[in-house]
Design a protein around this motif. Structure first.
Motif, PDB file in Angstrom:
ATOM      1  N   ASP A   1       0.633  -1.426  -0.146  1.00 38.69           N
ATOM      2  CA  ASP A   1       0.247   0.663  -0.074  1.00 38.69           C
ATOM      3  C   ASP A   1       0.573   0.920  -0.253  1.00 38.69           C
ATOM      4  O   ASP A   1       0.506   2.647  -0.824  1.00 38.69           O
ATOM      5  CB  ASP A   1      -1.018  -0.497   1.059  1.00 38.69           C
ATOM      6  CG  ASP A   1      -1.684  -0.861   0.971  1.00 38.69           C
ATOM      7  OD1 ASP A   1      -2.347  -1.977   0.418  1.00 38.69           O
ATOM      8  OD2 ASP A   1      -2.719  -1.404   2.522  1.00 38.69           O
TER       9      ASP A   1
ATOM     10  N   LYS B   1     -12.671  -1.243  -0.444  1.00 41.90           N
ATOM     11  CA  LYS B   1     -12.214  -1.826   0.490  1.00 41.90           C
ATOM     12  C   LYS B   1     -13.346  -2.343   1.810  1.00 41.90           C
ATOM     13  O   LYS B   1     -12.961  -3.285   2.659  1.00 41.90           O
ATOM     14  CB  LYS B   1     -10.932  -1.695   0.973  1.00 41.90           C
ATOM     15  CG  LYS B   1     -10.135  -2.181  -0.213  1.00 41.90           C
ATOM     16  CD  LYS B   1      -8.406  -2.592   0.231  1.00 41.90           C
ATOM     17  CE  LYS B   1      -6.802  -3.636  -0.519  1.00 41.90           C
ATOM     18  NZ  LYS B   1      -6.849  -3.305  -0.633  1.00 41.90           N
TER      19      LYS B   1
ATOM     20  N   TYR C   1     -10.058  -6.809  -8.907  1.00 41.99           N
ATOM     21  CA  TYR C   1      -8.888  -6.700  -7.592  1.00 41.99           C
ATOM     22  C   TYR C   1      -9.894  -6.525  -6.283  1.00 41.99           C
ATOM     23  O   TYR C   1     -10.310  -7.148  -5.323  1.00 41.99           O
ATOM     24  CB  TYR C   1      -8.162  -5.507  -8.230  1.00 41.99           C
ATOM     25  CG  TYR C   1      -7.311  -5.726  -6.493  1.00 41.99           C
ATOM     26  CD1 TYR C   1      -6.949  -6.202  -6.129  1.00 41.99           C
ATOM     27  CD2 TYR C   1      -7.407  -3.999  -5.924  1.00 41.99           C
ATOM     28  CE1 TYR C   1      -6.243  -6.275  -5.158  1.00 41.99           C
ATOM     29  CE2 TYR C   1      -6.797  -3.789  -4.570  1.00 41.99           C
ATOM     30  CZ  TYR C   1      -5.839  -5.388  -4.227  1.00 41.99           C
ATOM     31  OH  TYR C   1      -5.842  -4.803  -3.040  1.00 41.99           O
TER      32      TYR C   1
ATOM     33  N   HIS D   1     -10.312  -9.523  -4.161  1.00 40.41           N
ATOM     34  CA  HIS D   1      -9.148  -9.231  -2.751  1.00 40.41           C
ATOM     35  C   HIS D   1     -10.956  -9.069  -1.332  1.00 40.41           C
ATOM     36  O   HIS D   1     -10.347  -9.266  -0.116  1.00 40.41           O
ATOM     37  CB  HIS D   1      -9.043  -7.995  -2.585  1.00 40.41           C
ATOM     38  CG  HIS D   1      -8.873  -7.334  -0.915  1.00 40.41           C
ATOM     39  ND1 HIS D   1      -9.558  -6.371   0.105  1.00 40.41           N
ATOM     40  CD2 HIS D   1      -7.910  -7.007  -0.463  1.00 40.41           C
ATOM     41  CE1 HIS D   1      -8.834  -6.001   0.792  1.00 40.41           C
ATOM     42  NE2 HIS D   1      -7.466  -6.073   0.786  1.00 40.41           N
TER      43      HIS D   1
ATOM     44  N   SER E   1      -9.876 -11.671   2.310  1.00 42.70           N
ATOM     45  CA  SER E   1      -9.542 -10.148   2.931  1.00 42.70           C
ATOM     46  C   SER E   1      -9.340 -11.171   4.826  1.00 42.70           C
ATOM     47  O   SER E   1      -8.415 -10.927   5.651  1.00 42.70           O
ATOM     48  CB  SER E   1     -10.585  -9.365   3.232  1.00 42.70           C
ATOM     49  OG  SER E   1     -10.328  -8.372   4.682  1.00 42.70           O
TER      50      SER E   1
ATOM     51  N   MET F   1      -4.061  -9.528 -10.143  1.00 44.30           N
ATOM     52  CA  MET F   1      -4.442 -10.269  -9.054  1.00 44.30           C
ATOM     53  C   MET F   1      -5.178 -10.991  -8.817  1.00 44.30           C
ATOM     54  O   MET F   1      -5.706 -11.477  -8.168  1.00 44.30           O
ATOM     55  CB  MET F   1      -4.802  -8.582  -7.963  1.00 44.30           C
ATOM     56  CG  MET F   1      -3.049  -7.664  -7.773  1.00 44.30           C
ATOM     57  SD  MET F   1      -1.680  -8.631  -7.655  1.00 44.30           S
ATOM     58  CE  MET F   1      -2.307  -8.989  -5.145  1.00 44.30           C
TER      59      MET F   1
ATOM     60  N   PHE G   1      -4.907 -14.231  -6.784  1.00 42.11           N
ATOM     61  CA  PHE G   1      -5.410 -14.452  -5.889  1.00 42.11           C
ATOM     62  C   PHE G   1      -6.508 -15.738  -6.701  1.00 42.11           C
ATOM     63  O   PHE G   1      -7.027 -16.957  -5.200  1.00 42.11           O
ATOM     64  CB  PHE G   1      -6.421 -13.549  -5.881  1.00 42.11           C
ATOM     65  CG  PHE G   1      -5.964 -12.403  -4.604  1.00 42.11           C
ATOM     66  CD1 PHE G   1      -5.809 -13.030  -3.503  1.00 42.11           C
ATOM     67  CD2 PHE G   1      -6.139 -11.100  -5.480  1.00 42.11           C
ATOM     68  CE1 PHE G   1      -5.092 -12.583  -2.464  1.00 42.11           C
ATOM     69  CE2 PHE G   1      -5.658 -10.059  -4.033  1.00 42.11           C
ATOM     70  CZ  PHE G   1      -5.223 -10.893  -2.797  1.00 42.11           C
TER      71      PHE G   1
END
Length: 408
Positions: free
Chosen positions: A223, A250, A331, A335, A339, A389, A393
Motif C-alpha cells: 500500500d 475495500k 481486484y 480481495h 481478506s 491480482m 488470488f
C-alpha cells in the motif's frame, strides 16, 4: 486457567458483523461531506502518511499479538502481552526519529504525528487480539464502531474547523487510542514480567516475528509503495483518487473480512492445534464460497455505475476516482474473498508458505501498477492490477481449498 470455550462461528461472526456494519456506515455516510471539506491533494497526503504509519504499526509488536489466541494459559498470555508492549515502545521510539527526519526533509510538521500513529495503531492491534483470545466479541464490535466511526466524525469536525491535513491525521489517531482503552488494554504489570518468561514466550512463538512479521510488513509495504508511486508519477491529487477509491471499495472487505477472521481464527486454532483438519478445511471452503457469492454483484455494480456514482456522491472533482473504481472492480472482488483468509495459514502453521506466496503477490501488484501507470495513467493502472491480482488470488484460493489435512 485456559482460554474460554470456542464460541460458535456464526454467532461470533454476526456479532462482529453488526458492529462492523455500524463502524463502516458512519464513515461511508460522512464521505460525501469529507470530500467537500478536504481537497484531493490533502487526501493524497493523508493516505501517504496513513500508509507509512500502518506499515510500521503492523509490525510494531513483531506480530506476537497474533500468538495470543494460541497461548496455552493466562500466564503465557500475560508474558506475550508484556513482550508486545516492550516491542511497541521500542518501535514508537524509532518512529519518532523517522517522523522528525521526514518532517525536516519536506519542511512541513505533519509527519511529526508518526510516533503517535504507530503507538495508537499498535495498541489497538494488541487490545484486539487480547479481546479475541477472551472471545469478548461484543466489546470487539463496539471497538470497531468507536475506531472507524469515531475517527470519521472527528475528521469531519476537524474539517469544519479548517485544520487541513493535521485534522485528517489526528482525528483517527485519537479514535484509535480511545478504542484501545475501550478494549481494556491492560498496562499494569507488564514491567514486572521477568526476562525468563519473556524469552520463553518469544521462543515458543518465534514463527510470528520470523515469518509473519515480514509477511505483514510486505503486505503493508504494498500500500505504501502504491500511494508513493501514484503520487510520484501523477501528483498528490491522483494519490487522493487512489486512496479514496481503495478506502471505500475495500470497506466491505474490512467489514466482512474482519468479522469472519476474528471468528474463524480461534475456531481453526482450537480445532487443529497448528494443523489443518478436514473440518477446518471445510470451514475455509464455506467461507470462500459465501464471500464469492457476495463479491460478484459488487464487481458488476462497479463496472456499470462507478464513474457516475462517484461524481454524484463525492462531487464532480472526484469522477476520476470513479473511473479508477471501475478498473479496479475485479481486484476488489478477489480481495474481498481473500481478506479474512490470512489467519488460516497462521492456524495451520503454514506461515513460511504464506510468506513466500505473499511476496510473489506483492511483486505482481507493484509491477502491474507500474506497468499500468506507464501504459494508461490511473485507469490503466487499475485494469492492470485487476488482471494481475485475479491470477494471483485464483491460485491462492485453489491451494487453500485443496490443502492437505490430518486425521482427527
Amino acid at each position: 486457567m485456559t482460554a474460554p470455550a470456542v464460541v460458535g462461528l456464526k454467532r461470533a461472526t454476526f456479532t462482529l458483523l453488526a458492529g462492523g456494519l455500524a463502524a463502516q456506515a458512519i464513515p461511508l455516510a460522512l464521505g460525501p461531506w469529507l470530500t467537500r471539506l478536504y481537497t484531493p491533494a490533502e487526501f493524497g497526503l493523508y493516505h501517504l502518511f496513513a500508509a507509512v504509519a500502518a506499515n510500521l504499526a503492523v509490525v510494531a509488536c513483531a506480530r506476537y499479538e497474533f500468538a495470543l489466541p494460541m497461548a496455552r494459559d493466562d500466564e503465557e498470555a500475560t508474558a506475550l502481552r508484556a513482550l508486545c508492549l516492550w516491542l511497541l515502545a521500542g518501535c514508537t521510539l524509532l518512529s519518532t526519529v523517522g517522523g522528525v527526519a521526514w518532517a525536516v526533509g519536506i519542511g512541513h510538521p505533519w509527519p511529526l504525528w508518526l510516533p503517535l500513529a504507530v503507538a495508537a495503531l499498535g495498541a489497538v492491534s494488541l487490545a484486539t487480539l487480547l479481546a479475541t483470545r477472551e472471545q469478548r466479541f461484543k466489546a470487539l464490535a463496539a471497538g470497531r464502531v468507536l475506531q472507524h466511526g469515531g475517527g470519521a466524525v472527528a475528521q469531519a469536525a476537524a474539517g469544519v474547523a479548517q485544520l487541513g491535513i493535521a485534522g485528517l491525521i489526528a482525528a483517527p489517531l485519537l479514535a484509535a487510542l480511545a478504542t484501545a482503552a475501550l478494549l481494556r488494554l491492560r498496562l499494569r504489570g507488564w514491567l514486572e514480567v521477568g526476562r525468563p518468561r519473556l524469552r520463553d514466550a518469544a521462543r515458543r512463538h518465534k514463527e510470528f516475528p520470523l515469518l509473519n512479521t515480514p509477511h505483514a510488513f510486505a503486505g503493508a509495504l504494498q500500500d505504501t509503495l502504491a500511494v508513493s508511486l501514484v503520487a510520484a508519477t501523477l501528483g498528490p491529487a491522483a494519490a487522493g483518487f487512489w486512496g479514496l477509491t481503495l478506502r471505500y471499495l475495500k470497506a466491505p472487505a474490512t467489514l466482512v473480512g474482519g468479522a469472519v477472521s476474528q471468528a474463524l481464527y480461534p475456531r481453526l486454532a482450537a480445532a487443529g492445534e497448528g494443523r489443518a483438519t478436514a473440518a477446518g478445511r471445510a470451514d475455509v471452503r464455506r467461507v470462500m464460497l459465501s464471500l464469492a457469492v457476495v463479491a460478484t454483484p459488487l464487481v458488476l455494480a462497479l463496472w456499470v455505475a462507478a464513474p457516475w456514482a462517484f461524481a454524484r456522491v463525492f462531487g464532480p472533482q472526484w469522477q476520476g476516482a470513479g473511473e479508477l473504481a471501475r478498473a479496479l472492480a475485479v481486484y476488489i472482488g478477489v480481495h474481498f474473498v481473500a481478506s479474512p483468509l490470512a489467519v488460516v495459514t497462521m492456524a495451520w502453521n503454514a506461515q513460511a508458505w504464506a510468506l513466500k506466496l505473499a511476496l510473489v503477490g506483492q511483486g505482481v501488484f507493484v509491477l502491474s501498477l507500474a506497468a499500468g501507470l506507464a501504459w494508461g495513467g490511473l485507469r490503466g493502472a487499475g485494469w492492470a492490477v485487476s488482471a494481475g491480482m485475479a491470477l494471483y488470488f485464483g491460485w491462492y484460493f485453489w491451494r487453500l481449498a485443496t490443502w492437505p489435512v490430518v486425521s482427527a
